[in-house]
Design a protein around this motif. Sequence first.
Motif, PDB file in Angstrom:
ATOM      1  N   LEU A 142     -19.495 -58.145 -16.330  1.00  0.00           N
ATOM      2  CA  LEU A 142     -18.242 -57.399 -16.423  1.00  0.00           C
ATOM      3  C   LEU A 142     -18.232 -56.202 -15.473  1.00  0.00           C
ATOM      4  O   LEU A 142     -17.212 -55.895 -14.851  1.00  0.00           O
ATOM      5  CB  LEU A 142     -18.021 -56.934 -17.866  1.00  0.00           C
ATOM      6  CG  LEU A 142     -17.698 -58.036 -18.880  1.00  0.00           C
ATOM      7  CD1 LEU A 142     -17.696 -57.470 -20.296  1.00  0.00           C
ATOM      8  CD2 LEU A 142     -16.347 -58.678 -18.560  1.00  0.00           C
ATOM      9  N   VAL A 143     -19.369 -55.531 -15.371  1.00  0.00           N
ATOM     10  CA  VAL A 143     -19.461 -54.399 -14.446  1.00  0.00           C
ATOM     11  C   VAL A 143     -19.355 -54.891 -13.005  1.00  0.00           C
ATOM     12  O   VAL A 143     -18.703 -54.273 -12.165  1.00  0.00           O
ATOM     13  CB  VAL A 143     -20.768 -53.616 -14.670  1.00  0.00           C
ATOM     14  CG1 VAL A 143     -20.941 -52.535 -13.605  1.00  0.00           C
ATOM     15  CG2 VAL A 143     -20.766 -52.976 -16.048  1.00  0.00           C
ATOM     16  N   ALA A 144     -19.970 -56.033 -12.700  1.00  0.00           N
ATOM     17  CA  ALA A 144     -19.880 -56.603 -11.350  1.00  0.00           C
ATOM     18  C   ALA A 144     -18.439 -56.967 -11.012  1.00  0.00           C
ATOM     19  O   ALA A 144     -17.955 -56.719  -9.891  1.00  0.00           O
ATOM     20  CB  ALA A 144     -20.774 -57.840 -11.245  1.00  0.00           C
ATOM     21  N   PHE A 145     -17.739 -57.562 -11.949  1.00  0.00           N
ATOM     22  CA  PHE A 145     -16.330 -57.900 -11.761  1.00  0.00           C
ATOM     23  C   PHE A 145     -15.509 -56.638 -11.506  1.00  0.00           C
ATOM     24  O   PHE A 145     -14.681 -56.589 -10.595  1.00  0.00           O
ATOM     25  CB  PHE A 145     -15.812 -58.634 -12.994  1.00  0.00           C
ATOM     26  CG  PHE A 145     -14.369 -59.020 -12.924  1.00  0.00           C
ATOM     27  CD1 PHE A 145     -13.982 -60.214 -12.344  1.00  0.00           C
ATOM     28  CD2 PHE A 145     -13.393 -58.182 -13.445  1.00  0.00           C
ATOM     29  CE1 PHE A 145     -12.637 -60.577 -12.278  1.00  0.00           C
ATOM     30  CE2 PHE A 145     -12.050 -58.526 -13.382  1.00  0.00           C
ATOM     31  CZ  PHE A 145     -11.674 -59.728 -12.792  1.00  0.00           C
ATOM     32  N   SER A 146     -15.748 -55.606 -12.312  1.00  0.00           N
ATOM     33  CA  SER A 146     -15.035 -54.342 -12.150  1.00  0.00           C
ATOM     34  C   SER A 146     -15.350 -53.687 -10.811  1.00  0.00           C
ATOM     35  O   SER A 146     -14.492 -53.063 -10.189  1.00  0.00           O
ATOM     36  CB  SER A 146     -15.397 -53.391 -13.290  1.00  0.00           C
ATOM     37  OG  SER A 146     -15.125 -53.976 -14.544  1.00  0.00           O
TER      38      SER A 146
ATOM     39  N   ALA B   4     -11.215 -47.827 -16.151  1.00  0.00           N
ATOM     40  CA  ALA B   4     -10.273 -46.700 -16.121  1.00  0.00           C
ATOM     41  C   ALA B   4      -9.920 -46.337 -14.681  1.00  0.00           C
ATOM     42  O   ALA B   4      -8.754 -46.070 -14.355  1.00  0.00           O
ATOM     43  CB  ALA B   4     -10.883 -45.497 -16.845  1.00  0.00           C
ATOM     44  N   ALA B   5     -10.917 -46.336 -13.807  1.00  0.00           N
ATOM     45  CA  ALA B   5     -10.674 -46.031 -12.397  1.00  0.00           C
ATOM     46  C   ALA B   5      -9.780 -47.079 -11.748  1.00  0.00           C
ATOM     47  O   ALA B   5      -8.876 -46.754 -10.973  1.00  0.00           O
ATOM     48  CB  ALA B   5     -12.005 -45.940 -11.648  1.00  0.00           C
ATOM     49  N   VAL B   6     -10.008 -48.358 -12.070  1.00  0.00           N
ATOM     50  CA  VAL B   6      -9.174 -49.431 -11.525  1.00  0.00           C
ATOM     51  C   VAL B   6      -7.735 -49.274 -12.000  1.00  0.00           C
ATOM     52  O   VAL B   6      -6.784 -49.413 -11.225  1.00  0.00           O
ATOM     53  CB  VAL B   6      -9.739 -50.811 -11.934  1.00  0.00           C
ATOM     54  CG1 VAL B   6      -8.737 -51.920 -11.607  1.00  0.00           C
ATOM     55  CG2 VAL B   6     -11.056 -51.077 -11.212  1.00  0.00           C
ATOM     56  N   ALA B   7      -7.560 -48.990 -13.276  1.00  0.00           N
ATOM     57  CA  ALA B   7      -6.217 -48.879 -13.846  1.00  0.00           C
ATOM     58  C   ALA B   7      -5.417 -47.753 -13.215  1.00  0.00           C
ATOM     59  O   ALA B   7      -4.211 -47.895 -12.962  1.00  0.00           O
ATOM     60  CB  ALA B   7      -6.312 -48.677 -15.359  1.00  0.00           C
ATOM     61  N   PHE B   8      -6.079 -46.607 -12.938  1.00  0.00           N
ATOM     62  CA  PHE B   8      -5.376 -45.458 -12.371  1.00  0.00           C
ATOM     63  C   PHE B   8      -5.410 -45.422 -10.848  1.00  0.00           C
ATOM     64  O   PHE B   8      -4.865 -44.501 -10.232  1.00  0.00           O
ATOM     65  CB  PHE B   8      -5.961 -44.155 -12.934  1.00  0.00           C
ATOM     66  CG  PHE B   8      -5.615 -43.915 -14.367  1.00  0.00           C
ATOM     67  CD1 PHE B   8      -4.364 -43.450 -14.724  1.00  0.00           C
ATOM     68  CD2 PHE B   8      -6.533 -44.168 -15.369  1.00  0.00           C
ATOM     69  CE1 PHE B   8      -4.033 -43.226 -16.055  1.00  0.00           C
ATOM     70  CE2 PHE B   8      -6.220 -43.962 -16.708  1.00  0.00           C
ATOM     71  CZ  PHE B   8      -4.957 -43.487 -17.051  1.00  0.00           C
ATOM     72  N   GLY B   9      -6.045 -46.417 -10.231  1.00  0.00           N
ATOM     73  CA  GLY B   9      -6.094 -46.450  -8.774  1.00  0.00           C
ATOM     74  C   GLY B   9      -6.902 -45.315  -8.176  1.00  0.00           C
ATOM     75  O   GLY B   9      -6.506 -44.715  -7.180  1.00  0.00           O
ATOM     76  N   ILE B  10      -8.048 -45.020  -8.760  1.00  0.00           N
ATOM     77  CA  ILE B  10      -8.906 -43.930  -8.284  1.00  0.00           C
ATOM     78  C   ILE B  10     -10.155 -44.518  -7.638  1.00  0.00           C
ATOM     79  O   ILE B  10     -10.889 -45.274  -8.292  1.00  0.00           O
ATOM     80  CB  ILE B  10      -9.320 -42.996  -9.431  1.00  0.00           C
ATOM     81  CG1 ILE B  10      -8.086 -42.377 -10.087  1.00  0.00           C
ATOM     82  CG2 ILE B  10     -10.251 -41.899  -8.931  1.00  0.00           C
ATOM     83  CD1 ILE B  10      -8.402 -41.532 -11.298  1.00  0.00           C
ATOM     84  N   PRO B  11     -10.425 -44.206  -6.374  1.00  0.00           N
ATOM     85  CA  PRO B  11     -11.683 -44.664  -5.767  1.00  0.00           C
ATOM     86  C   PRO B  11     -12.860 -44.007  -6.459  1.00  0.00           C
ATOM     87  O   PRO B  11     -12.902 -42.789  -6.611  1.00  0.00           O
ATOM     88  CB  PRO B  11     -11.560 -44.217  -4.304  1.00  0.00           C
ATOM     89  CG  PRO B  11     -10.567 -43.097  -4.320  1.00  0.00           C
ATOM     90  CD  PRO B  11      -9.616 -43.402  -5.437  1.00  0.00           C
ATOM     91  N   VAL B  12     -13.812 -44.804  -6.893  1.00  0.00           N
ATOM     92  CA  VAL B  12     -14.927 -44.271  -7.665  1.00  0.00           C
ATOM     93  C   VAL B  12     -16.219 -44.886  -7.159  1.00  0.00           C
ATOM     94  O   VAL B  12     -16.242 -46.024  -6.693  1.00  0.00           O
ATOM     95  CB  VAL B  12     -14.723 -44.563  -9.177  1.00  0.00           C
ATOM     96  CG1 VAL B  12     -14.757 -46.049  -9.453  1.00  0.00           C
ATOM     97  CG2 VAL B  12     -15.749 -43.835 -10.032  1.00  0.00           C
TER      98      VAL B  12
END
Length: 388
Positions: free
Chosen positions: A246-250, A325-333
């Motif tokens: 799941l982390v790899a997918f994210s 959360a970063a993907v949902a808000f469009g934040i590069p992390v």
Amino acid sequence: MVATGTLLTFVVAALASLFMAWAIGAGSSGSTPFAAAVGANAISVMRAGFVVGLLGFAGAVLQGANVTQAVGTELIGGVSLTATAAIVGLLTAAILVAIGVFTGYPIATAFTVTGAVVGVGLALGGDPAWAKYRQITTLWVLTPFVGGGIAYGTARLLRSPSVPERYVIAPLGGLVGALVATIEFALLGPSGGAGSIAGTLGTGVPGGTPAVALACALLVTAVLFRGLVTDPEATQRRFLLTLGGLVAFSAGGSQVGLAIGPLVPLLDDLAIPLPAVLAGGGFGLLLGSWTGAPRMIKALAQDYSSLGPRRSIAALIPSFAIAQAAVAFGIPVSFNEIVVSAIIGSGYAAGGSGVSRRKMLYTVLAWIGSLVLALVVAFAAFTLIDAL
């Protein structure tokens, strides 16, 4: 009709983007998701690199649009990135990340790409996007404390002799199941847009999306609880590998935007659809994971902390939640920051055993230095090229 020169310039920019995607796949997105699982001896280094490449590609295609748009259009105001600016920014960031890969230190990809894009944007005469910077900085600063803190608390709970593991791991798995059911994927929404599993299955169901998410949570909890009673070791290992997946997918959904985001302003003129570019970026991540990730997986799994299954689970759960959360808000992390912080938190739950404070200090300095260096180098390089 697209001019030949414009198309040629885009091809050069796309090649720079592919190099960036390879560097990311070999570094943060390819190494961090399964580092904890490798550290717990749940999967071999080479197999982890292979699996994470496939999952990263899937994440890039199904969840990559938000961060890609943010990197391409929201980091600088008043101007759009040109092909030359994209090339300079991508090459600057990719070279810094590649240096980290080959020296064994995890350079934070999000730091380098953000710095490089802002640098070329300012050199173009753009305005700082202060609102977006505050959003990004908030996540970057909170990540070590939130991720590390949750990992620490979870690991302490798992190590408590008064609480059987099945009463901790099973509910945690249920929370993960509910989160998976509610996150959005491309093609699941109306008219082929983004939508969640719970939202899709909840149409016409009493209670709708929340009811489906709750059902998923209860189902996962029940399956894990039964497995932990009948075969705890195997069930724990399978749960750990699922979390790594799941982390790899994210990671694919987030990190692909760092590689192809600077190309977004160029797509309209060439009539190139974003999904095609996401697939190309995902392919670059896959190549990086297969060819360069094993080195970094070993560095994270063995150099940062001596992890067992409990501490690995404690590290991966907050990593997955923060990444989504970063993907949902469009934040590069930075996935290095997310996972390394969680590994440290879970490590300190055992009294700090196996955690290298010296390497942690060097890593933090590398993160900060990469942001500043990428911004300065990209600004100077573009200014020089523009003057010539």
